[in-house]
Design a protein around this motif. Structure first.
Motif, short mmCIF file in Angstrom:
data_model
loop_
_atom_site.label_atom_id
_atom_site.label_comp_id
_atom_site.label_asym_id
_atom_site.label_seq_id
_atom_site.Cartn_x
_atom_site.Cartn_y
_atom_site.Cartn_z
N ALA A 26 -7.09 6.28 7.92
CA ALA A 26 -7.51 6.36 6.52
C ALA A 26 -7.01 5.13 5.78
N PRO A 27 -7.52 3.95 6.12
CA PRO A 27 -6.95 2.70 5.60
C PRO A 27 -7.00 2.55 4.09
N LEU A 28 -8.03 3.08 3.45
CA LEU A 28 -8.16 2.91 2.00
C LEU A 28 -8.08 4.25 1.25
N ASP A 29 -7.48 5.23 1.89
CA ASP A 29 -7.36 6.56 1.27
C ASP A 29 -6.56 6.48 -0.03
N ARG A 30 -5.45 5.77 -0.03
CA ARG A 30 -4.62 5.67 -1.24
C ARG A 30 -5.31 4.85 -2.31
N TYR A 31 -6.00 3.79 -1.91
CA TYR A 31 -6.76 3.01 -2.89
C TYR A 31 -7.78 3.90 -3.59
N ALA A 90 0.82 -1.22 0.00
CA ALA A 90 0.00 0.00 0.00
C ALA A 90 0.85 1.27 0.00
N ARG A 91 2.04 1.21 -0.59
CA ARG A 91 2.89 2.39 -0.66
C ARG A 91 2.54 3.21 -1.89
N VAL A 92 2.86 4.50 -1.85
CA VAL A 92 2.46 5.42 -2.92
C VAL A 92 3.02 4.98 -4.26
N ASN A 93 4.30 4.63 -4.31
CA ASN A 93 4.89 4.24 -5.60
C ASN A 93 4.24 2.97 -6.15
N LEU A 134 -5.73 -0.04 -19.00
CA LEU A 134 -6.89 -0.88 -19.31
C LEU A 134 -8.10 -0.02 -19.66
N ARG A 135 -8.31 1.04 -18.89
CA ARG A 135 -9.42 1.96 -19.19
C ARG A 135 -9.25 2.60 -20.56
N ALA A 136 -8.02 3.03 -20.85
CA ALA A 136 -7.75 3.69 -22.13
C ALA A 136 -7.97 2.75 -23.30
N SER A 137 -7.86 1.45 -23.04
CA SER A 137 -8.09 0.45 -24.09
C SER A 137 -9.58 0.16 -24.28
N GLY A 138 -10.40 0.81 -23.47
CA GLY A 138 -11.84 0.68 -23.62
C GLY A 138 -12.50 -0.39 -22.78
N PHE A 139 -11.74 -1.01 -21.86
CA PHE A 139 -12.31 -2.08 -21.05
C PHE A 139 -13.18 -1.51 -19.93
N LYS A 140 -14.29 -2.15 -19.68
CA LYS A 140 -15.10 -1.85 -18.50
C LYS A 140 -14.48 -2.60 -17.33
N LEU A 141 -14.28 -1.90 -16.21
CA LEU A 141 -13.60 -2.48 -15.06
C LEU A 141 -14.51 -2.49 -13.84
N LEU A 142 -14.39 -3.54 -13.04
CA LEU A 142 -15.00 -3.59 -11.72
C LEU A 142 -13.93 -4.07 -10.76
N MET A 143 -13.64 -3.26 -9.71
CA MET A 143 -12.49 -3.53 -8.86
C MET A 143 -12.87 -3.37 -7.39
N VAL A 144 -12.26 -4.20 -6.54
CA VAL A 144 -12.40 -4.06 -5.10
C VAL A 144 -11.01 -4.14 -4.48
N PRO A 145 -10.81 -3.51 -3.32
CA PRO A 145 -9.50 -3.57 -2.67
C PRO A 145 -9.29 -4.89 -1.94
N GLY A 146 -8.02 -5.15 -1.60
CA GLY A 146 -7.68 -6.31 -0.79
C GLY A 146 -6.96 -5.88 0.47
N ASN A 147 -6.64 -6.83 1.31
CA ASN A 147 -5.98 -6.49 2.58
C ASN A 147 -4.60 -5.88 2.37
N HIS A 148 -3.92 -6.21 1.28
CA HIS A 148 -2.61 -5.61 1.02
C HIS A 148 -2.72 -4.16 0.55
N ASP A 149 -3.92 -3.70 0.27
CA ASP A 149 -4.12 -2.30 -0.12
C ASP A 149 -4.37 -1.42 1.09
N VAL A 150 -4.35 -2.01 2.28
CA VAL A 150 -4.40 -1.28 3.56
C VAL A 150 -2.98 -1.25 4.12
#
Length: 296
Positions: free
Chosen positions: A87-92, A45-48, A60-76
């Motif tokens: 702010a556990p999911l602020d960066r996500y 969950a680091r900025v870089n 992926l978005r620029a390629s026109g794909f529709k995306l559905l995403m959820v965070p995981g525990n490593h994103d905290v």
């Protein structure tokens, strides 16, 4: 028919750029109707790491794909204790998506994502009562002909891990979650977290579980492999909510190749699997309970 690519556990910060590029090439070739990424975009969950993950998502978005995403525990954040609890999911939300309960619907499928990542549970997941109410509400107005799909990072069920038959911990509020999924008429429950491909009928895992088919994705791009399974992701053809094809795309060291291909149908009391593989990728192995990938 809806064609869905289900990736998980990409773990930027502990990933292979060559494999990342290969996922993009595969998606460009196959052109799915929806790309699902079920959490763990980063390693710590680091900025870089989030910036790398954001660049991937934006491509992926620029390629026109529709995306559905959820965070995981490593994103905290794990070691940044102040941010972890304040702010556990602020960066996500800043780099990936500010929608923690994403929704996708077309003429064939309705897909709801729910965040199971929590500050207190570290690696384990949890659903709260508000999320369970939302699950009811969002699917309540969905036409009967559509396939209802739920996406979480942590699996709702205790899952087999390793080769010894041991089971993982189920998501927090497991019983309430299973009841809600059953009442909402969820047909497919997608998750990740364990870096293992697995599929099984919910009714074979717990009693009174409804008619869901549980499908786990392996890690798509992480170098943190478990049980010597290679990187992989799932390719779904949803013909109808009673008829689904699952094929595993498996990394072979040079690209993603088509691995196990299994058709699941529900025309009785349970899901029945029908192997369809006619050219498995090297190292792909089928089990009696569903689909797994094994080391090449």
């Amino acid at each position: 028919m809806a064609r869905i690519a289900h990736l998980s556990d990409v773990h930027f910060g502990a990933n292979d750029p060559k494999i990342v590029a290969a996922t993009e090439a595969w998606l460009q070739q196959q052109q799915p109707d929806l790309v699902i990424i079920s959490g763990d975009f980063t390693q710590r969950a680091r900025v870089n790491q989030f910036r790398e993950a954001s660049a991937y998502v934006n491509r992926l978005r620029a390629s026109g794909f529709k995306l559905l995403m959820v965070p995981g525990n490593h994103d905290v954040p794990l070691y940044d204790v102040v941010r972890r609890f304040a702010a556990p999911l602020d960066r996500y939300k800043r780099y990936i998506s500010n929608d923690l309960c994403p929704w996708f619907e077309n003429d064939e499928v309705a897909v709801l994502g729910l965040n199971t990542a929590r500050s207190l549970t570290f690696k384990d997941g949890r659903l709260n009562h508000e999320q369970l109410r939302m699950l009811h509400e969002r699917f309540a107005t969905v036409a009967d002909r559509k396939t209802r799909i739920l996406v979480t990072h942590h699996p709702l069920f205790a899952m087999p891990i390793g080769e010894g038959g041991e089971l993982s911990e189920a998501v927090g509020r497991h019983k309430d979650a299973i009841k809600a999924v059953c009442e909402a008429g969820v047909h497919i429950a997608l998750a990740g977290h364990f870096h293992q491909t697995y599929a099984e009928a919910a009714r074979k895992m717990v009693e009174n579980a409804g008619k869901s088919l549980i499908i786990q994705a392996g890690t798509a791009t992480s170098t943190r492999l478990r049980n010597e399974q290679p990187q992989s992701f799932n390719w779904l053809h949803v013909h109808h909510h009673n008829e689904i094809e699952l094929q595993v795309a498996v990394w072979d060291g040079a690209g993603f190749q088509r691995g196990n291909h299994v058709k699941y149908d529900f025309y009785g009391e349970n899901w029945t699997s029908h192997p369809m593989s006619d050219g498995k990728a090297a190292g792909a192995a089928e089990t009696t309970t569903g689909v797994r990938t094994a080391a090449a």
